[in-house]
Design an enzyme around this catalytic site. Structure first.
Site, PDB file in Angstrom:
ATOM      1  N   HIS A 164      31.212 -18.032  15.464  1.00 13.26           N
ATOM      2  CA  HIS A 164      30.424 -16.856  15.853  1.00 13.26           C
ATOM      3  C   HIS A 164      31.027 -16.196  17.086  1.00 13.26           C
ATOM      4  O   HIS A 164      31.200 -14.968  17.127  1.00 13.26           O
ATOM      5  CB  HIS A 164      28.982 -17.302  16.126  1.00 13.26           C
ATOM      6  CG  HIS A 164      28.079 -16.224  16.625  1.00 13.26           C
ATOM      7  ND1 HIS A 164      27.210 -15.532  15.809  1.00 13.26           N
ATOM      8  CD2 HIS A 164      27.901 -15.715  17.871  1.00 13.26           C
ATOM      9  CE1 HIS A 164      26.544 -14.645  16.521  1.00 13.26           C
ATOM     10  NE2 HIS A 164      26.946 -14.737  17.782  1.00 13.26           N
ATOM     11  N   GLU A 165      31.364 -16.988  18.095  1.00 19.15           N
ATOM     12  CA  GLU A 165      31.920 -16.433  19.325  1.00 19.15           C
ATOM     13  C   GLU A 165      33.338 -15.902  19.108  1.00 19.15           C
ATOM     14  O   GLU A 165      33.723 -14.889  19.699  1.00 19.15           O
ATOM     15  CB  GLU A 165      31.907 -17.489  20.434  1.00 19.15           C
ATOM     16  CG  GLU A 165      30.519 -17.974  20.823  1.00 19.15           C
ATOM     17  CD  GLU A 165      29.600 -16.842  21.229  1.00 19.15           C
ATOM     18  OE1 GLU A 165      30.088 -15.820  21.741  1.00 19.15           O
ATOM     19  OE2 GLU A 165      28.378 -16.964  21.018  1.00 19.15           O
ATOM     20  N   HIS A 168      33.051 -12.464  17.752  1.00 16.00           N
ATOM     21  CA  HIS A 168      32.771 -11.472  18.798  1.00 16.00           C
ATOM     22  C   HIS A 168      34.071 -11.022  19.472  1.00 16.00           C
ATOM     23  O   HIS A 168      34.237  -9.831  19.791  1.00 16.00           O
ATOM     24  CB  HIS A 168      31.825 -12.068  19.849  1.00 16.00           C
ATOM     25  CG  HIS A 168      30.379 -11.944  19.508  1.00 16.00           C
ATOM     26  ND1 HIS A 168      29.822 -10.783  19.024  1.00 16.00           N
ATOM     27  CD2 HIS A 168      29.362 -12.842  19.587  1.00 16.00           C
ATOM     28  CE1 HIS A 168      28.526 -10.962  18.818  1.00 16.00           C
ATOM     29  NE2 HIS A 168      28.225 -12.193  19.147  1.00 16.00           N
ATOM     30  N   GLU A 267      25.524  -8.898  16.046  1.00 13.83           N
ATOM     31  CA  GLU A 267      25.149 -10.294  15.837  1.00 13.83           C
ATOM     32  C   GLU A 267      25.181 -10.651  14.353  1.00 13.83           C
ATOM     33  O   GLU A 267      25.599 -11.759  13.982  1.00 13.83           O
ATOM     34  CB  GLU A 267      23.763 -10.560  16.428  1.00 13.83           C
ATOM     35  CG  GLU A 267      23.693 -10.441  17.944  1.00 13.83           C
ATOM     36  CD  GLU A 267      24.643 -11.401  18.649  1.00 13.83           C
ATOM     37  OE1 GLU A 267      24.866 -12.515  18.145  1.00 13.83           O
ATOM     38  OE2 GLU A 267      25.172 -11.020  19.716  1.00 13.83           O
TER      39      GLU A 267
END
Length: 396
Positions: A164-165, A168, A267
């Protein structure tokens, strides 16, 4: 500039970052003008409101080069030292493979699998369950994980959070979020500085503030002036002070509205990117369930919380919330990635040790622990596998 896909989302983030930086200069000029209004009120007495505003505009023109240099200098300082500022607030420390082999190997494997440069890895000593990415270029990118998250998540869940990071970082969300943090920080600092200066000058002088003392001395020395003129001059000073305070409040509110530029879709895209990296939507779902309601970092500012996987802090009427709800994110993963939702989890990783029965055989082997959704079927609290169901939906 709307974002309709991954590449347009990345381009939109770059465009918004440039616009936000340009907006920073505008907010600085507004604050300088408000400060000039207050200074003119305290330095010059018995003037009309229009005169004060004209003088303040002249002051702004004179201070324009200095204000521009100050804003540019702040951007340069934030560009090179923003990570040090975040580390100072959160207490994060860099770790190596030797210090955190499990976490380091998980992140390295994800980066190798997609040819992504390895960001720095940091650990924050906190029982909260959260993580965030930061940085403005490849040399600065870093991923910070709390010790609470590291202890509560298994390898597959931790891999999903790291994915997930990483998404980003790949999507350019990190740069936009850091720019928003920079703007909110500088405007909040100067806004508080002006507010403290005004309150000290207005109330700490035992009623002898600038316009009140000067107007009283003027009325005693020049008795020939009309009462209407003195009322107009005093009223002009009060009006200008109100306008200055309103401008400071407006600048602060605009710095908070900057959060609205952080599209909540980022997100959803990061969750989808994590599934694309790990091929395991169930891991992302259970990680979100464990993080839900336990991500609050007590010592972190609201700007830092906006960088995190989950931000439980909400603005009034959810207007300034920068993250969608955990439930809505899980619904998307179930709908589009074929994931399974075990439902809200309570007291994850905090079970009290069960008391041993009195008639238990001391020579009997210990019971198998509940390993989570990837353990064998039959373990309490674990969903059985669905026939013909894969991580991307039903097999066809």
């Amino acid at each position: 500039m709307a974002a309709y896909g991954l590449y347009t989302h990345i381009a939109s983030n770059k465009f918004r970052s440039m616009m936000l930086l340009a907006g920073l200069f505008l907010l600085i000029y507004v604050l300088v003008y408000a400060g000039a209004l207050l200074a003119e009120v305290f330095l010059n007495s018995n003037r009309a409101a229009g005169d004060y505003m004209a003088l303040a505009m002249q002051d702004l023109i004179s201070a324009f080069p200095w204000a521009t240099v100050a804003a540019a200098l702040w951007i340069v300082i934030a560009y090179f030292f923003h990570q040090n500022m975040i580390d100072a607030v959160t207490g994060s420390e860099s770790v190596t493979r030797k210090e955190q082999p499990r976490l380091y190997n998980l992140l390295e494997n994800l980066c190798i699998s997609r040819g992504i440069p390895m960001p720095k890895l940091k650990i924050m000593d906190s029982p909260a369950l959260n993580a965030f990415a930061s940085g403005l270029n490849r040399r600065q990118y870093s991923i910070t994980v709390t010790t609470g998250l590291l202890n509560a998540l298994d390898d597959q869940e931790m891999e999903a959070v790291l994915g997930h990071e990483l998404t980003h970082i790949r999507n350019g969300d990190v740069q936009l979020m850091v720019v928003a943090v920079i703007i909110a920080g500088v405007v909040g600092f100067f806004g508080e500085l002006f507010f403290r200066m005004f309150t000290n000058l207005s109330w700490n002088s035992s009623g002898s503030s600038g316009w009140s003392s000067s107007s009283s001395s003027s009325s005693s020395s020049s008795s020939s002036s009309s009462s209407s003129d003195s009322k107009n001059s005093g009223g002009g000073a009060v009006i200008v002070v109100v306008v200055a305070i309103a401008l400071i409040v407006l600048a602060w509110l605009l710095s908070q509205v900057v959060k609205l530029a952080l599209s909540r879709s980022r997100e959803y895209l990061a969750d989808a990117g994590s599934v694309e990296l790990t091929k395991n939507p169930d891991a992302m779902i259970t990680a979100l369930r464990k993080i839900e309601g336990r991500g609050e970092l007590p010592n972190a500012t609201s700007a830092v919380m906006e960088l995190c996987v989950d931000n439980p802090r909400e603005g009034f009427a959810d207007l300034f919330a920068t993250h969608p709800s955990v439930q809505s994110r899980i619904d998307k993963l179930v709908q589009f990635a074929g994931g399974r939702d075990p439902g809200p989890l309570e007291h994850v990783g905090e079970e009290a040790p069960a008391s041993e029965p009195e008639d238990a055989d001391p020579a009997a082997p210990p019971p198998l622990p509940n390993k989570g959704p990837w353990s064998d079927a039959g373990v309490p609290g674990v969903l059985p596998p669905l026939p013909g169901q894969g991580p991307w939906g039903p097999h066809r």
